[in-house]
Design an enzyme around this catalytic site. Structure first.
Site, PDB file in Angstrom:
ATOM      1  N   TYR A 101       0.830  -1.206   0.000  1.00 50.01           N
ATOM      2  CA  TYR A 101       0.000   0.000   0.000  1.00 50.01           C
ATOM      3  C   TYR A 101       0.860   1.251   0.000  1.00 50.01           C
ATOM      4  O   TYR A 101       2.031   1.225   0.379  1.00 50.01           O
ATOM      5  CB  TYR A 101      -1.017   0.008   1.143  1.00 50.01           C
ATOM      6  CG  TYR A 101      -0.516   0.269   2.537  1.00 50.01           C
ATOM      7  CD1 TYR A 101      -0.592   1.544   3.108  1.00 50.01           C
ATOM      8  CD2 TYR A 101      -0.039  -0.773   3.334  1.00 50.01           C
ATOM      9  CE1 TYR A 101      -0.180   1.776   4.403  1.00 50.01           C
ATOM     10  CE2 TYR A 101       0.372  -0.550   4.632  1.00 50.01           C
ATOM     11  CZ  TYR A 101       0.305   0.729   5.165  1.00 50.01           C
ATOM     12  OH  TYR A 101       0.717   0.959   6.449  1.00 50.01           O
ATOM     13  N   ASP A 273      -1.094  -0.012  17.995  1.00 48.84           N
ATOM     14  CA  ASP A 273      -0.349  -1.271  18.065  1.00 48.84           C
ATOM     15  C   ASP A 273       0.712  -1.204  19.159  1.00 48.84           C
ATOM     16  O   ASP A 273       0.922  -2.164  19.901  1.00 48.84           O
ATOM     17  CB  ASP A 273       0.318  -1.569  16.722  1.00 48.84           C
ATOM     18  CG  ASP A 273      -0.662  -1.611  15.571  1.00 48.84           C
ATOM     19  OD1 ASP A 273      -1.829  -1.989  15.795  1.00 48.84           O
ATOM     20  OD2 ASP A 273      -0.263  -1.269  14.439  1.00 48.84           O
TER      21      ASP A 273
END
Length: 353
Positions: A101, A273
């Protein structure tokens, strides 16, 4: 809550995780994707981000996934392995590519931010219980999963349902809801995530996610909906986070709130995260609720003060000193770029803004 699990065998690690990682292309300068002339290569993936941070904090970590038999797959496996993560159970798919991406340099929270995903039909999207090393996922103290994997395909969803289902010898299951509306065009996706979260032992969810996905507006409503997990961590963005813990036969969960320190933010990518990694690290060490939340905040602050998804967490001794500050000193804490490299104590970060 202290993490426990099957823990019987030479191949047991502290944390294992299943999920797709992709090669990320970061622009060499600000601007629209149409205008950026070149990109720098990096990696991105919620679960591998958590594992890399945990490995840097001294824990044994294992990534289970699939990548294409291509150069991008080589780069992911080599890079994540170089962070100290066990990548021996990452499969190669000769028929499907590794996902990639591109994103703009701006903050994801702004309208100018663009992301272009090329992950449809990726190797990871074809993961099922028959194509991944499920035994390697059970040989751990904590199994970390996220809602992103469930959205990739019916096979991935079936795999997550199997991993979160009750079964003998199941490790402690950690689940980060990670609601991404763009991955769930069907409104039923929100219900899927709720069902998966109910099957976990430890859940991370943002209060904004709970409102958008489930229409829940308070900690009490979230706890009522998540009636299975023993531990629910509700993140309140820059304000802080609350851990709700059900112990024994208590009718109500005990709640502990810890405010986040002030952070001079460079980029928001990877902070969620990193928070999960810090909290899990402290959980593996058997630390109390306040310390677990503070370690989550500190590891998130490490990610917030660098431009990419991955950041080395503070050294354990440094983080322990900061996590042990009294409430007044914690409230004065302000962290900026480079703070994790501080060699001695916390005094230089503890200042009144």
């Amino acid at each position: 809550m202290t993490a426990t699990g099957p823990c019987n065998g030479p191949d047991v690690v502290d944390v294992a995780a299943l999920g797709e990682s992709m090669v990320t292309f970061l622009p060499s300068r600000p601007g629209r994707l149409a205008d950026v002339p070149s990109f720098d290569r990096a990696i991105g993936g919620a679960e591998s981000n958590v594992l890399c941070a945990l490995a840097a904090a001294g824990h044994s970590a294992r990534w289970v996934s699939r990548v294409g038999a291509d150069g991008f797959g080589d780069h992911l496996v080599e890079t994540i392995g170089a962070h100290g993560v066990d990548v021996a159970h990452v499969g190669r798919d000769t028929a499907r590519p590794t996902g990639i991406y591109f994103r703009t340099a701006g903050d994801r929270a702004t309208d100018a931010h663009e992301v272009a995903y090329y992950r449809a039909g990726s190797a990871a999207s074809a993961m099922t219980a028959d194509t991944v090393a499920t035994a390697a996922l059970d040989a751990c103290r904590v199994l970390h999963l996220s809602g992103i994997t469930a959205a990739l395909s019916a096979g991935c969803l079936g795999l997550l349902r199997a991993l979160t289902a009750p079964r003998p010898g199941r490790p402690l299951v950690s689940f980060d809801v990670n609601f991404r509306p763009g991955l769930w065009p069907d409104p039923a996706g929100a219900r899927v995530l709720l069902d998966l979260a109910r099957g976990a032992d430890l859940v991370f969810v943002g209060d904004d996610e709970a409102r958008e996905a489930w229409g829940l507006h308070s900690g009490a409503e979230i706890l009522d909906a998540l009636d299975g997990p023993r531990t629910v961590v509700v993140k309140h963005g820059a304000d802080g986070a609350t851990v709700h813990e059900r112990t024994g036969g208590a009718a109500r969960a005990a709640a502990t709130f810890v405010p986040a320190p002030r952070v001079d933010v460079v980029a928001h990518v990877g902070a969620g995260d990193a928070f999960a990694a810090g909290f899990l690290s402290a959980t593996l060490r058997g630390l109390p609720a306040t310390a677990r939340l503070r370690h989550g905040h500190l590891t998130a602050a490490a990610a917030l003060t660098v431009p990419g998804d991955l950041a080395a967490p503070p050294a354990r001794g440094h983080a322990d000193r900061l996590a042990a500050l009294d409430e007044a000193a914690w409230g004065r804490l302000r962290l900026g770029p480079g703070w994790t490299s501080t060699a001695e104590g916390a005094e230089e970060e503890v200042r009144t803004p």
